[in-house]
Design a protein around this motif. Structure first.
Motif, mmCIF file in Angstrom:
data_model
loop_
_atom_site.group_PDB
_atom_site.id
_atom_site.type_symbol
_atom_site.label_atom_id
_atom_site.label_comp_id
_atom_site.label_asym_id
_atom_site.label_seq_id
_atom_site.Cartn_x
_atom_site.Cartn_y
_atom_site.Cartn_z
ATOM 1 N N SER A 109 76.174 61.400 56.158
ATOM 2 C CA SER A 109 74.719 61.189 56.257
ATOM 3 C C SER A 109 74.123 61.684 57.561
ATOM 4 O O SER A 109 72.922 61.505 57.792
ATOM 5 N N ASN A 156 65.504 62.146 52.438
ATOM 6 C CA ASN A 156 65.079 60.747 52.419
ATOM 7 C C ASN A 156 66.220 59.797 52.063
ATOM 8 O O ASN A 156 65.975 58.618 51.790
ATOM 9 N N ASP A 157 67.440 60.316 52.047
ATOM 10 C CA ASP A 157 68.603 59.459 51.811
ATOM 11 C C ASP A 157 68.847 58.569 53.028
ATOM 12 O O ASP A 157 68.430 58.897 54.152
ATOM 13 N N PRO A 158 69.535 57.453 52.853
ATOM 14 C CA PRO A 158 69.783 56.559 53.996
ATOM 15 C C PRO A 158 70.637 57.206 55.072
ATOM 16 O O PRO A 158 71.490 58.051 54.789
ATOM 17 N N ILE A 159 70.394 56.810 56.317
ATOM 18 C CA ILE A 159 71.318 57.094 57.415
ATOM 19 C C ILE A 159 72.360 55.978 57.407
ATOM 20 O O ILE A 159 72.007 54.794 57.474
ATOM 21 N N GLN A 171 60.543 64.034 56.676
ATOM 22 C CA GLN A 171 61.688 63.243 56.220
ATOM 23 C C GLN A 171 61.432 61.764 56.516
ATOM 24 O O GLN A 171 60.804 61.429 57.525
ATOM 25 N N ARG A 172 61.963 60.899 55.650
ATOM 26 C CA ARG A 172 61.901 59.447 55.875
ATOM 27 C C ARG A 172 63.258 58.853 55.530
ATOM 28 O O ARG A 172 63.746 59.044 54.416
ATOM 29 N N GLN A 173 63.840 58.132 56.482
ATOM 30 C CA GLN A 173 65.162 57.545 56.259
ATOM 31 C C GLN A 173 65.185 56.086 56.707
ATOM 32 O O GLN A 173 64.502 55.719 57.664
ATOM 33 N N PRO A 226 70.676 65.184 57.338
ATOM 34 C CA PRO A 226 69.629 65.339 56.324
ATOM 35 C C PRO A 226 68.929 66.690 56.456
ATOM 36 O O PRO A 226 68.511 67.076 57.559
ATOM 37 N N ASN A 276 63.473 52.230 60.268
ATOM 38 C CA ASN A 276 62.850 53.304 59.507
ATOM 39 C C ASN A 276 62.601 54.491 60.429
ATOM 40 O O ASN A 276 61.982 54.346 61.485
ATOM 41 N N TRP A 296 69.019 59.762 67.080
ATOM 42 C CA TRP A 296 68.259 60.676 66.228
ATOM 43 C C TRP A 296 67.987 61.978 66.974
ATOM 44 O O TRP A 296 67.983 62.019 68.198
ATOM 45 N N SER A 305 72.951 65.546 53.733
ATOM 46 C CA SER A 305 72.357 64.604 52.783
ATOM 47 C C SER A 305 70.924 65.003 52.507
ATOM 48 O O SER A 305 70.391 65.936 53.116
#
Length: 284
Positions: free
Chosen positions: A177, A109-112, A273-275, A180, A262, A123, A106
């Motif tokens: 997902s 920054n797409d959702p987990i 990265q931010r998810q 990422p 987050n 993680w 994915s």
């Protein structure tokens, strides 16, 4: 160079990051950041472009996974001695190889997506290798030449699926997902010392992982060479090389990701990265 793929999921276009950090479109020069475009000749041609003259892309565009059409998504387990110790595992004598499904890939920054019946979502910030040349039975020098560049991978894991449901690790590693990649594919000439990169991961602002590639047991060129003894590698294959300590499984008591959490992770020179975690029902 820092290469990107941007736009709607499944319809990403190729791009590049200019010297000021702006995104530029590469659609007139390559079809995608994938396969043959990752070879040395193709990358050399891109380096000759006047990047600042290319069409600019809006800064708020969605970034897709930084590599398209990945053929194999290979992972190395327990490749950091301090991480192996925190999970009470033996230090491996040879690289532990497992596969993630390519459907797990994915955007950065797409959702987990927390899978159905998940109870132990975890993680792992990891350095990923992107292959640029086909190799088989390669020595370390050949393996080094075959590396196109590096990116960040968050090796999302469902620990109950992985460790308590029988069989190998794949069930807890390949959910949608769970892979990422990005934000950028950074070509290897930009990374001066791949074994001196800081790696961090935070959940809801609390730092859990604070490690470095310095503690990697098997370095990238060795990993690529080793894998090539068992399977050929092709341009666009991705190898995620393991995580430093600080995963949820290693906490006392363990800490698991929940919907609404987050996650932020970064590696020196490779971006951030931010998810946000979402329950699978939110995506139906």
């Amino acid at each position: 160079m820092k290469l990107i793929r941007y736009g709607e999921a499944g319809k990403e276009k190729p791009g590049i990051v200019d010297t000021k950090g702006a995104y530029r479109d590469l659609s007139k020069h390559i079809n995608d950041v994938a396969g043959a475009t990752l070879g040395a000749d193709s990358l050399s041609a891109l380096q000759q472009l006047d990047i600042d003259s290319l069409p600019e892309i809006p800064a708020d565009v969605r970034l897709g996974p930084c590599v398209g059409n990945v053929g194999k998504f290979i992972c190395i387990g327990l490749n950091y001695e301090d991480h192996a110790r925190e999970t009470s595992a033996d230090i491996p004598q040879e690289p532990i190889i497992f596969m993630k499904a390519t459907s797990a890939i994915s955007g950065p920054n797409d959702p987990i997506i927390r899978p159905k019946n998940s109870t132990k979502l975890d993680w792992e910030v990891e350095l990923a290798i992107v292959i640029g040349e086909s190799i088989s039975y390669a020595d370390e020098a050949q393996a080094e030449k075959a590396i196109a560049g590096y990116c960040i991978c968050n090796d999302i894991s469902e620990r109950e699926f992985q460790l308590e449901r029988g069989g190998q690790w794949d069930k807890g590693k390949g959910c949608d997902s769970f892979g990422p990649l990005g934000p950028w594919l950074v070509t290897k000439e930009e990374i001066k010392d791949v074994l001196n990169l800081d790696m961090t991961l935070q959940v809801n602002g609390k730092q859990y992982q604070n490690g470095s590639t310095r503690t990697m047991i098997f370095p990238p060129a060795y990993v690529v060479s080793y894998i090539s003894q068992f399977m050929s590698l092709q341009p666009g294959d991705v190898i995620s090389t393991g995580t430093p300590p600080g995963v949820g499984l290693g906490m006392k008591p363990p800490v698991w990701l929940q919907p609404g959490d987050n996650v932020e992770l970064q590696i020196t020179g490779l971006g951030q990265q931010r998810q946000v975690v979402k329950d699978y029902q939110e995506t139906l």
